[in-house]
Enzyme design. Structure first.
Site, mmCIF file in Angstrom:
data_model
loop_
_atom_site.group_PDB
_atom_site.id
_atom_site.type_symbol
_atom_site.label_atom_id
_atom_site.label_comp_id
_atom_site.label_asym_id
_atom_site.label_seq_id
_atom_site.Cartn_x
_atom_site.Cartn_y
_atom_site.Cartn_z
ATOM 1 N N GLU A 131 0.833 -1.214 0.000
ATOM 2 C CA GLU A 131 0.000 0.000 0.000
ATOM 3 C C GLU A 131 0.866 1.263 0.000
ATOM 4 O O GLU A 131 0.515 2.272 -0.605
ATOM 5 C CB GLU A 131 -0.964 -0.046 1.203
ATOM 6 C CG GLU A 131 -2.047 -1.099 0.972
ATOM 7 C CD GLU A 131 -2.527 -1.825 2.210
ATOM 8 O OE1 GLU A 131 -2.319 -1.324 3.336
ATOM 9 O OE2 GLU A 131 -3.115 -2.922 2.049
ATOM 10 N N GLU A 158 3.737 -10.826 0.288
ATOM 11 C CA GLU A 158 2.320 -10.489 0.239
ATOM 12 C C GLU A 158 1.894 -10.235 -1.210
ATOM 13 O O GLU A 158 2.042 -9.114 -1.719
ATOM 14 C CB GLU A 158 2.045 -9.223 1.066
ATOM 15 C CG GLU A 158 2.419 -9.345 2.529
ATOM 16 C CD GLU A 158 1.625 -8.379 3.398
ATOM 17 O OE1 GLU A 158 1.116 -8.844 4.427
ATOM 18 O OE2 GLU A 158 1.478 -7.197 3.053
HETATM 19 P P1 13P Z 1 -5.293 -8.783 4.768
HETATM 20 O O1 13P Z 1 -4.938 -9.853 5.788
HETATM 21 O O2 13P Z 1 -6.393 -7.874 5.237
HETATM 22 O O3 13P Z 1 -5.508 -9.366 3.411
HETATM 23 O O4 13P Z 1 -4.006 -7.838 4.659
HETATM 24 C C1 13P Z 1 -2.766 -8.406 4.488
HETATM 25 C C2 13P Z 1 -1.741 -7.355 4.677
HETATM 26 O O5 13P Z 1 -1.595 -6.469 3.847
HETATM 27 C C3 13P Z 1 -0.913 -7.398 5.893
HETATM 28 O O6 13P Z 1 0.119 -6.480 5.829
#
Ligand code: 13P
Length: 245
Positions: A95, A163
């Protein structure tokens, strides 16, 4: 053996009362002693969490700057975190890379500064759906790792979180095989740094981890824990921490 590691990334969620509730829930839970646990609330609540959270669970920032102090409006320094007993930071979350335009080099520079000044770093990497579909997953992750290697020398303070962007907040978890394959590729890449770094660095999976899918994922040989987003705000976070019991 690598100690299993579960991180909770609250992202930009919560309030004083809801975060106190999460902390109280962790404080009264029976938690697997074999798991290293780190929670990352929004910066505004770091001190609140550190003050109320039981010892043995560490607290992480979601970002940190790579200068000691000075005219950097809106930023927080490594020494300010350490002064507040905040011992970890997340860096390079997708992000921040995509929405806040952080480049591989900026993330690596922050990782260098944080590790050299005694902070643990949960360093995130991962590919977009488009990149996966084009067969570029390993190339993308390797490029992110190369940028890190160009600046960081103390790998003992780094935990890697893989991720896949398409799995974050989508409910679309990577299959255990998809995750294990990338984790194995990351471990193989780390062997180019050294055997010690490859054998000792924890590689976490993140992306729609919940109390139902964590068990199978945790059994994979190269998955050493999780970075949990949405589910870390819920009581089920305790079940994820205890997934190997
Ligand atoms: P979620 O578990 O909400 O998919 O998010 C993962 C994440 O970005 C953890 O840093």
């Amino acid at each position: 053996a690598r100690k299993f590691f579960v991180g909770g990334n609250f992202k930009m969620n919560g309030s004083i009362s809801s975060i106190k509730e999460i902390v109280n829930n962790l404080n009264k839970a029976v938690l697997d002693a074999e798991v290293e646990i780190v929670v990352a609330p929004p910066a505004l609540y770091l001190l609140l969490v550190r003050e109320h959270l039981r010892s043995g669970i560490e607290v992480a920032a979601q970002n940190v700057y790579d200068k000691p102090n000075g005219a950097f409006t809106g930023e927080i320094s490594v020494s300010q975190l350490k002064d507040s007993n905040i011992t970890w930071t997340i860096l390079g979350h997708s992000e921040r890379r995509t929405i806040l335009n952080e480049t591989d080099e900026v993330v690596a520079s922050k990782s260098k500064y944080a590790t050299e000044n005694g902070l643990g770093v949960i360093w995130c990497c991962g590919e977009s759906l488009e990149e996966r579909e084009a067969g570029k997953t390993i190339a993308v992750v390797s490029k992110q790792l190369e940028a890190l290697k160009a600046q960081v020398s103390d790998w003992s303070r780094i935990v890697i979180a893989y991720e896949p962007i398409w799995a974050i907040g989508t409910g679309k978890v990577a299959t255990t095989q998809q995750a294990q394959d990338v984790h194995k590729a990351i471990r193989d890449w780390l062997r180019g740094v050294s055997d010690k770094v490859a054998d000792e660095t924890r590689i976490l999976y993140g992306g729609s981890v919940n109390e139902k899918n964590c068990g199978e994922l945790s059994k994979q040989p190269d998955i050493d824990g999780f970075l949990v987003g949405g589910a870390s705000l819920k009581p089920a976070f305790v079940d994820i921490i205890n997934c190997r019991k």
